[in-house]
Design a protein around this motif. Structure first.
Motif, PDB file in Angstrom:
ATOM      1  N   ILE A 193       0.845  -1.192   0.000  1.00 12.28           N
ATOM      2  CA  ILE A 193       0.000   0.000   0.000  1.00 12.28           C
ATOM      3  C   ILE A 193       0.884   1.247   0.000  1.00 12.28           C
ATOM      4  N   MET A 194       0.658   2.117  -0.974  1.00 15.60           N
ATOM      5  CA  MET A 194       1.372   3.390  -1.046  1.00 15.60           C
ATOM      6  C   MET A 194       0.403   4.525  -0.750  1.00 15.60           C
ATOM      7  N   ASP A 195       0.815   5.435   0.098  1.00 17.10           N
ATOM      8  CA  ASP A 195       0.019   6.636   0.338  1.00 17.10           C
ATOM      9  C   ASP A 195       0.561   7.733  -0.574  1.00 17.10           C
ATOM     10  N   LEU A 196      -0.041   7.852  -1.754  1.00 16.81           N
ATOM     11  CA  LEU A 196       0.464   8.792  -2.754  1.00 16.81           C
ATOM     12  C   LEU A 196       0.340  10.246  -2.304  1.00 16.81           C
ATOM     13  N   SER A 197      -0.638  10.528  -1.461  1.00 17.02           N
ATOM     14  CA  SER A 197      -0.820  11.913  -1.010  1.00 17.02           C
ATOM     15  C   SER A 197       0.372  12.396  -0.189  1.00 17.02           C
ATOM     16  N   LYS A 198       1.070  11.476   0.460  1.00 20.15           N
ATOM     17  CA  LYS A 198       2.221  11.881   1.275  1.00 20.15           C
ATOM     18  C   LYS A 198       3.372  12.390   0.413  1.00 20.15           C
ATOM     19  N   SER A 199       3.484  11.870  -0.812  1.00 20.65           N
ATOM     20  CA  SER A 199       4.522  12.389  -1.709  1.00 20.65           C
ATOM     21  C   SER A 199       4.213  13.825  -2.120  1.00 20.65           C
ATOM     22  N   ILE A 200       2.930  14.108  -2.353  1.00 16.83           N
ATOM     23  CA  ILE A 200       2.527  15.483  -2.678  1.00 16.83           C
ATOM     24  C   ILE A 200       2.834  16.403  -1.503  1.00 16.83           C
ATOM     25  N   GLN A 201       2.455  15.967  -0.312  1.00  9.08           N
ATOM     26  CA  GLN A 201       2.664  16.796   0.873  1.00  9.08           C
ATOM     27  C   GLN A 201       4.148  17.023   1.134  1.00  9.08           C
ATOM     28  N   LEU A 202       4.956  16.016   0.859  1.00  6.80           N
ATOM     29  CA  LEU A 202       6.397  16.140   1.062  1.00  6.80           C
ATOM     30  C   LEU A 202       6.978  17.220   0.151  1.00  6.80           C
ATOM     31  N   ILE A 203       6.511  17.265  -1.089  1.00  7.54           N
ATOM     32  CA  ILE A 203       6.968  18.301  -2.023  1.00  7.54           C
ATOM     33  C   ILE A 203       6.592  19.684  -1.504  1.00  7.54           C
ATOM     34  N   LEU A 204       5.356  19.841  -1.074  1.00  5.65           N
ATOM     35  CA  LEU A 204       4.893  21.151  -0.602  1.00  5.65           C
ATOM     36  C   LEU A 204       5.610  21.565   0.682  1.00  5.65           C
ATOM     37  N   ASN A 205       5.933  20.604   1.527  1.00  8.91           N
ATOM     38  CA  ASN A 205       6.664  20.926   2.758  1.00  8.91           C
ATOM     39  C   ASN A 205       8.089  21.378   2.460  1.00  8.91           C
ATOM     40  N   ASN A 206       8.726  20.709   1.499  1.00 10.43           N
ATOM     41  CA  ASN A 206      10.128  21.016   1.194  1.00 10.43           C
ATOM     42  C   ASN A 206      10.284  22.234   0.287  1.00 10.43           C
ATOM     43  N   HIS A 207       9.260  22.539  -0.497  1.00 12.05           N
ATOM     44  CA  HIS A 207       9.345  23.632  -1.475  1.00 12.05           C
ATOM     45  C   HIS A 207       8.057  24.455  -1.369  1.00 12.05           C
ATOM     46  N   SER A 208       8.046  25.348  -0.419  1.00 11.24           N
ATOM     47  CA  SER A 208       6.811  26.065  -0.075  1.00 11.24           C
ATOM     48  C   SER A 208       6.296  26.952  -1.206  1.00 11.24           C
ATOM     49  N   GLY A 209       7.167  27.321  -2.151  1.00 15.14           N
ATOM     50  CA  GLY A 209       6.729  28.178  -3.249  1.00 15.14           C
ATOM     51  C   GLY A 209       6.202  27.421  -4.454  1.00 15.14           C
ATOM     52  N   THR A 210       6.029  26.117  -4.331  1.00 15.02           N
ATOM     53  CA  THR A 210       5.597  25.305  -5.471  1.00 15.02           C
ATOM     54  C   THR A 210       4.165  25.651  -5.884  1.00 15.02           C
ATOM     55  N   LYS A 211       3.995  25.947  -7.174  1.00 14.03           N
ATOM     56  CA  LYS A 211       2.664  26.248  -7.708  1.00 14.03           C
ATOM     57  C   LYS A 211       2.155  25.156  -8.649  1.00 14.03           C
ATOM     58  N   LYS A 212       3.086  24.350  -9.193  1.00  9.30           N
ATOM     59  CA  LYS A 212       2.691  23.314 -10.145  1.00  9.30           C
ATOM     60  C   LYS A 212       3.568  22.082  -9.950  1.00  9.30           C
ATOM     61  N   ILE A 213       2.957  20.916 -10.097  1.00  8.96           N
ATOM     62  CA  ILE A 213       3.704  19.656 -10.048  1.00  8.96           C
ATOM     63  C   ILE A 213       3.480  18.921 -11.365  1.00  8.96           C
ATOM     64  N   ASP A 214       4.572  18.687 -12.087  1.00  7.88           N
ATOM     65  CA  ASP A 214       4.507  17.882 -13.308  1.00  7.88           C
ATOM     66  C   ASP A 214       4.521  16.403 -12.922  1.00  7.88           C
ATOM     67  N   GLY A 219      18.978  10.007  -8.473  1.00  9.73           N
ATOM     68  CA  GLY A 219      18.992  11.461  -8.526  1.00  9.73           C
ATOM     69  C   GLY A 219      17.752  12.162  -8.025  1.00  9.73           C
ATOM     70  N   ILE A 220      16.724  11.430  -7.575  1.00  7.03           N
ATOM     71  CA  ILE A 220      15.544  12.114  -7.059  1.00  7.03           C
ATOM     72  C   ILE A 220      15.841  12.699  -5.681  1.00  7.03           C
ATOM     73  N   VAL A 221      15.067  13.712  -5.312  1.00  7.88           N
ATOM     74  CA  VAL A 221      15.204  14.312  -3.985  1.00  7.88           C
ATOM     75  C   VAL A 221      14.720  13.345  -2.913  1.00  7.88           C
ATOM     76  N   GLY A 222      13.615  12.670  -3.196  1.00  2.00           N
ATOM     77  CA  GLY A 222      13.043  11.752  -2.218  1.00  2.00           C
ATOM     78  C   GLY A 222      11.600  11.470  -2.566  1.00  2.00           C
ATOM     79  N   GLY A 223      10.838  11.123  -1.549  1.00  4.16           N
ATOM     80  CA  GLY A 223       9.432  10.825  -1.756  1.00  4.16           C
ATOM     81  C   GLY A 223       8.933   9.869  -0.698  1.00  4.16           C
ATOM     82  N   ASN A 224       7.659   9.568  -0.757  1.00  5.53           N
ATOM     83  CA  ASN A 224       7.102   8.520   0.094  1.00  5.53           C
ATOM     84  C   ASN A 224       7.236   7.219  -0.694  1.00  5.53           C
ATOM     85  N   LEU A 225       8.308   6.478  -0.432  1.00  3.79           N
ATOM     86  CA  LEU A 225       8.783   5.444  -1.344  1.00  3.79           C
ATOM     87  C   LEU A 225       8.346   4.046  -0.921  1.00  3.79           C
TER      88      LEU A 225
END
Length: 325
Positions: A160-181, A276-282
């Protein structure tokens, strides 16, 4: 003859007799305890050998078996290469014939199946190919494995992967993020994953926009991430087959994405961390391997604790590398 002399001779004779008896007993060969019979485990890897998930999974299985005292195991591995050839005419028939030929006489005691597409293949053909052999299947939840019906003597682990945690991790680490490709391919399995991801992404629609690159060829994906807008992050879900129909090993494709990108790149699979990725909920295939070993041991012991049961296992955790932070 004095009584004391006769007694001494008798005592000496008794001692000699005892020594001879003891020597005879000690000279007898000692029958060592019979070692436990060897058990055979066949690991069916659904993809090609280039997929690092198979190496991670197999190592975790072997380490866990050793930790639990199972040293009398012979391991066999096969790569089904379903990612490349499952839609080719006659491939499944040829693969089935080869497996049956190799393992009819060299019958395994337990079979483990690992990787995307492995579950449907084994559920459809396993009983015919390996009658009477218990099977442990591992897969991802987004493949729909949790909803599949297993036959008798089959068990499963659904990561089971919690995909929402990867989104939240990006927003926590990069507070100015407006778009995710969102990097994802166009295969059937990727369509399912994207549908699952979109449900999670809806909860963040007021915080960030998402752009899905599933309709692009891989060269177009690389060009897009190289020329990305400011305040953008990249999340690699899966690159299995691009819109042009080209097949990829996801971890290798992810490396090319990180090398081309002008934005921080995140992922959802453990093998991505070294490319080379920064990280994620892996998702951890080591966790799945340990769980598979436990179910295999249950079958080897003659139990049926997990018979026809698919165990849902939270198998992802936040992880970071030093890239891009």
């Amino acid at each position: 003859m004095p009584a004391t002399s006769r007694f001494s001779k008798t005592l000496i004779l008794l001692l000699v007799l005892l020594i001879l008896i003891a020597s005879s007993v000690l000279a007898q060969p000692v029958n060592a305890a019979e070692p436990p019979p060897m058990k055979k485990i066949l690991i069916l890897n659904a993809q090609t050998p280039e997929f690092p998930i198979h190496t991670i999974f197999t190592k975790a299985v072997k380490d866990e078996m050793l930790r639990l005292g199972y040293t009398n195991i012979e391991y066999y591995s096969e790569y089904l290469e379903l990612n490349l050839y499952q839609t080719e005419p006659n491939y499944i028939d040829s693969l089935s014939q080869l497996l049956k030929q190799k393992y009819t006489t060299n019958k395994p005691d337990v079979i483990m199946v690992n990787g995307v597409y492995g579950a449907p293949f084994m559920i459809q053909y396993g009983k015919q190919l390996f009658p009477g052999v218990p099977v442990v299947i591992t897969s991802n939840d987004f493949e729909g494995f949790s909803d599949m019906q297993l036959p008798a003597d089959y068990s499963g682990i659904s990561g089971i992967m919690d995909l929402s945690k990867s989104i939240q991790l990006i927003l926590n680490n990069h507070s100015g993020t407006k778009k995710i490709d969102i990097i994802i391919g166009a295969s059937e399995i990727e369509v399912k994953l994207m549908a699952t991801f979109k449900k999670k992404a809806n909860f963040y629609s007021d915080k960030v926009t998402f752009e899905y690159l599933n309709e692009l060829s891989f060269p177009q994906i690389l060009e897009t991430v190289h020329n990305t807008d400011p305040h953008t992050a990249i999340l690699v879900l899966y690159i299995y087959k691009d819109a042009a129909g080209t097949n990829f090993v996801p971890s290798k494709a992810s490396r090319e994405v990180t090398q081309s990108a002008n934005a921080p790149v995140y992922g959802i699979y453990e093998p991505y961390l070294g490319v080379g990725i920064v990280g994620g909920n892996l998702l951890s295939f080591a966790v799945l391997g340990k769980k598979a070993a436990a179910q295999a041991i249950d079958f080897l012991a003659g139990n049926r604790t997990y018979d026809k049961i698919i165990e849902k296992v939270p198998a992802s955790a936040a992880a970071h590398s030093n890239f891009g932070l």
